[in-house]
Design a protein around this motif. Structure first.
Motif, PDB file in Angstrom:
ATOM      1  N   TYR A 105       0.821  -1.209   0.000  1.00 23.75           N
ATOM      2  CA  TYR A 105       0.000   0.000   0.000  1.00 23.75           C
ATOM      3  C   TYR A 105       0.859   1.264   0.000  1.00 23.75           C
ATOM      4  O   TYR A 105       2.051   1.242   0.336  1.00 23.75           O
ATOM      5  CB  TYR A 105      -0.892   0.031   1.247  1.00 23.75           C
ATOM      6  CG  TYR A 105      -0.107   0.384   2.484  1.00 23.75           C
ATOM      7  CD1 TYR A 105      -0.069   1.690   2.963  1.00 23.75           C
ATOM      8  CD2 TYR A 105       0.652  -0.584   3.154  1.00 23.75           C
ATOM      9  CE1 TYR A 105       0.685   2.019   4.081  1.00 23.75           C
ATOM     10  CE2 TYR A 105       1.401  -0.254   4.269  1.00 23.75           C
ATOM     11  CZ  TYR A 105       1.422   1.046   4.727  1.00 23.75           C
ATOM     12  OH  TYR A 105       2.181   1.375   5.815  1.00 23.75           O
ATOM     13  N   THR A 106       0.242   2.363  -0.357  1.00 23.16           N
ATOM     14  CA  THR A 106       0.775   3.701  -0.125  1.00 23.16           C
ATOM     15  C   THR A 106      -0.407   4.652  -0.067  1.00 23.16           C
ATOM     16  O   THR A 106      -1.551   4.250  -0.339  1.00 23.16           O
ATOM     17  CB  THR A 106       1.781   4.133  -1.204  1.00 23.16           C
ATOM     18  OG1 THR A 106       2.433   5.347  -0.782  1.00 23.16           O
ATOM     19  CG2 THR A 106       1.093   4.388  -2.542  1.00 23.16           C
ATOM     20  N   TYR A 107      -0.150   5.899   0.286  1.00 22.89           N
ATOM     21  CA  TYR A 107      -1.208   6.899   0.421  1.00 22.89           C
ATOM     22  C   TYR A 107      -0.901   8.046  -0.530  1.00 22.89           C
ATOM     23  O   TYR A 107       0.219   8.559  -0.556  1.00 22.89           O
ATOM     24  CB  TYR A 107      -1.263   7.412   1.863  1.00 22.89           C
ATOM     25  CG  TYR A 107      -2.475   8.249   2.174  1.00 22.89           C
ATOM     26  CD1 TYR A 107      -3.737   7.666   2.230  1.00 22.89           C
ATOM     27  CD2 TYR A 107      -2.376   9.609   2.427  1.00 22.89           C
ATOM     28  CE1 TYR A 107      -4.862   8.416   2.528  1.00 22.89           C
ATOM     29  CE2 TYR A 107      -3.493  10.371   2.726  1.00 22.89           C
ATOM     30  CZ  TYR A 107      -4.745   9.772   2.773  1.00 22.89           C
ATOM     31  OH  TYR A 107      -5.864  10.520   3.062  1.00 22.89           O
ATOM     32  N   CYS A 108      -1.876   8.434  -1.321  1.00 24.99           N
ATOM     33  CA  CYS A 108      -1.693   9.492  -2.311  1.00 24.99           C
ATOM     34  C   CYS A 108      -2.407  10.762  -1.846  1.00 24.99           C
ATOM     35  O   CYS A 108      -3.564  10.712  -1.438  1.00 24.99           O
ATOM     36  CB  CYS A 108      -2.232   9.043  -3.668  1.00 24.99           C
ATOM     37  SG  CYS A 108      -2.160  10.319  -4.942  1.00 24.99           S
ATOM     38  N   VAL A 109      -1.691  11.882  -1.915  1.00 26.63           N
ATOM     39  CA  VAL A 109      -2.245  13.165  -1.499  1.00 26.63           C
ATOM     40  C   VAL A 109      -2.070  14.180  -2.621  1.00 26.63           C
ATOM     41  O   VAL A 109      -0.982  14.313  -3.181  1.00 26.63           O
ATOM     42  CB  VAL A 109      -1.554  13.698  -0.230  1.00 26.63           C
ATOM     43  CG1 VAL A 109      -2.124  15.064   0.152  1.00 26.63           C
ATOM     44  CG2 VAL A 109      -1.712  12.731   0.923  1.00 26.63           C
ATOM     45  N   PRO A 141       4.121   6.488   1.866  1.00 25.07           N
ATOM     46  CA  PRO A 141       5.524   6.653   1.488  1.00 25.07           C
ATOM     47  C   PRO A 141       5.688   6.638  -0.029  1.00 25.07           C
ATOM     48  O   PRO A 141       4.742   6.316  -0.754  1.00 25.07           O
ATOM     49  CB  PRO A 141       6.191   5.428   2.133  1.00 25.07           C
ATOM     50  CG  PRO A 141       5.111   4.405   2.170  1.00 25.07           C
ATOM     51  CD  PRO A 141       3.838   5.148   2.424  1.00 25.07           C
ATOM     52  N   PRO A 142       6.907   6.959  -0.533  1.00 31.89           N
ATOM     53  CA  PRO A 142       7.106   7.080  -1.980  1.00 31.89           C
ATOM     54  C   PRO A 142       7.130   5.755  -2.728  1.00 31.89           C
ATOM     55  O   PRO A 142       7.293   5.747  -3.936  1.00 31.89           O
ATOM     56  CB  PRO A 142       8.458   7.794  -2.080  1.00 31.89           C
ATOM     57  CG  PRO A 142       9.164   7.456  -0.813  1.00 31.89           C
ATOM     58  CD  PRO A 142       8.098   7.381   0.230  1.00 31.89           C
ATOM     59  N   MET A 143       6.982   4.640  -2.022  1.00 33.67           N
ATOM     60  CA  MET A 143       6.904   3.345  -2.681  1.00 33.67           C
ATOM     61  C   MET A 143       5.910   2.472  -1.931  1.00 33.67           C
ATOM     62  O   MET A 143       5.560   2.747  -0.785  1.00 33.67           O
ATOM     63  CB  MET A 143       8.278   2.665  -2.730  1.00 33.67           C
ATOM     64  CG  MET A 143       8.828   2.255  -1.378  1.00 33.67           C
ATOM     65  SD  MET A 143      10.483   1.554  -1.502  1.00 33.67           S
ATOM     66  CE  MET A 143      10.174   0.098  -2.502  1.00 33.67           C
ATOM     67  N   LEU A 144       5.412   1.440  -2.585  1.00 35.81           N
ATOM     68  CA  LEU A 144       4.449   0.544  -1.961  1.00 35.81           C
ATOM     69  C   LEU A 144       5.108  -0.247  -0.836  1.00 35.81           C
ATOM     70  O   LEU A 144       6.175  -0.831  -1.024  1.00 35.81           O
ATOM     71  CB  LEU A 144       3.874  -0.413  -2.999  1.00 35.81           C
ATOM     72  CG  LEU A 144       2.998   0.234  -4.076  1.00 35.81           C
ATOM     73  CD1 LEU A 144       2.826  -0.705  -5.255  1.00 35.81           C
ATOM     74  CD2 LEU A 144       1.651   0.620  -3.507  1.00 35.81           C
ATOM     75  N   GLU A 145       4.491  -0.241   0.329  1.00 40.84           N
ATOM     76  CA  GLU A 145       4.993  -0.951   1.496  1.00 40.84           C
ATOM     77  C   GLU A 145       4.038  -2.088   1.842  1.00 40.84           C
ATOM     78  O   GLU A 145       2.817  -1.956   1.673  1.00 40.84           O
ATOM     79  CB  GLU A 145       5.106  -0.009   2.704  1.00 40.84           C
ATOM     80  CG  GLU A 145       6.075   1.143   2.521  1.00 40.84           C
ATOM     81  CD  GLU A 145       7.516   0.716   2.696  1.00 40.84           C
ATOM     82  OE1 GLU A 145       7.749  -0.470   3.036  1.00 40.84           O
ATOM     83  OE2 GLU A 145       8.411   1.558   2.501  1.00 40.84           O
ATOM     84  N   GLU A 146       4.578  -3.182   2.365  1.00 36.50           N
ATOM     85  CA  GLU A 146       3.725  -4.321   2.712  1.00 36.50           C
ATOM     86  C   GLU A 146       2.918  -4.014   3.960  1.00 36.50           C
ATOM     87  O   GLU A 146       3.423  -3.458   4.940  1.00 36.50           O
ATOM     88  CB  GLU A 146       4.560  -5.583   2.921  1.00 36.50           C
ATOM     89  CG  GLU A 146       3.702  -6.824   3.149  1.00 36.50           C
ATOM     90  CD  GLU A 146       4.497  -8.119   3.120  1.00 36.50           C
ATOM     91  OE1 GLU A 146       3.867  -9.196   3.179  1.00 36.50           O
ATOM     92  OE2 GLU A 146       5.729  -8.057   3.029  1.00 36.50           O
TER      93      GLU A 146
END
Length: 258
Positions: free
Chosen positions: A32-36, A69-74
């Motif tokens: 996942y990551t979060y986009c703003v 974060p700038p990349m997908l994290e588990e």
């Protein structure tokens, strides 16, 4: 790439979204990551030492959209897609699926996050054109806000925080119950309209319309149901999510026994 919206509307993105991709080796593993999308362009150069700011591209000084974060994290532990769906609902985020990704391809995780953010940012840019036009049309000939066309009470509601709006709703619940007890239909209608004006300024997650329905209903449990909806809204505001199921269960039980 095509974003798949599991929650939200691609024609009207909120400007903040949870992105996720499934592991190509085991789809139960989620990254996942979060986009703003900042409401206004954000210049990072203002917050960096001059020696670092000098290395930023001069033709792209502002951040239009960013993954955090700038990349997908588990996703850690036993949490899965159900958790992200609940999180997005309570936070009122969009939720978008990006497809599958190899769990050990770090470059692909960063690239996919960046590509998804750019696509989401473009969707938001397309949508934002509509309310930019609305803002322009509400200006006077001198380019100033057309305040004469706005009701003073409406202006007050717009300047309130969500906490202040909920507090005002709580007061109006009391007024509505008083109007019901006194069979004052005029006061009840006036109070309902005022509550609706406040609710329009609140996120849907607070279930303001359900609160209004209960507050203005003469049923034997309606007053208590309205109190519970208000309590639920405050719990969401304070991010006390663990208390939400108990409150929702109490609401269901009262509705069923009505």
């Amino acid at each position: 790439m095509d974003l798949r919206f599991l929650r939200g509307d691609p024609q009207a993105p909120k400007g903040h979204a949870i992105f996720f991709a499934r592991s190509s080796e085991d789809e139960r593993h989620i990254f996942y990551t979060y986009c703003v999308v900042p409401p206004l362009p954000l210049s990072l150069a203002r917050y960096l030492p001059s020696i670092l700011a000098a290395h930023l591209p001069m033709d792209e000084p502002n951040v239009q959209v960013m993954p955090i974060p700038p990349m997908l994290e588990e996703l850690e532990g036993e949490k899965g897609l159900d958790y992200l769906q609940v999180l997005a609902r309570y936070r009122d985020d969009d939720l978008c699926e990006l497809g599958a990704i190899h769990p050990r391809d770090e470059a692909a995780k960063m690239q996919l996050a960046a590509q998804a953010c750019q696509e989401y940012g473009q969707l938001y840019l397309n949508y934002s054109a509509s309310f930019e036009q609305a803002a322009s049309s509400s200006s006077s000939r001198e380019g100033l806000p057309a305040l004469d066309d706005l009701d003073p009470e409406e202006l007050l509601f717009q300047t309130m925080t969500d906490r202040q709006r909920l507090a005002e709703l709580g007061k109006l619940v009391g007024v509505a119950r008083y109007a019901l007890e006194g069979n004052d239909t005029h006061l009840l209608q006036e109070t309902r309209q005022k509550m609706q004006r406040i609710v329009r300024l609140l996120p849907e997650k607070y279930k303001g319309n359900a609160l209004i329905t209960a507050a203005c209903d003469a049923g034997k449990h309606s007053a208590r149901i309205a109190e519970l909806y208000l309590e639920r809204a405050y719990k969401l505001l304070d991010e006390e999510y663990a208390d939400i199921p108990r409150i929702e269960q109490a609401i269901r039980e009262l509705q069923q026994s009505a």
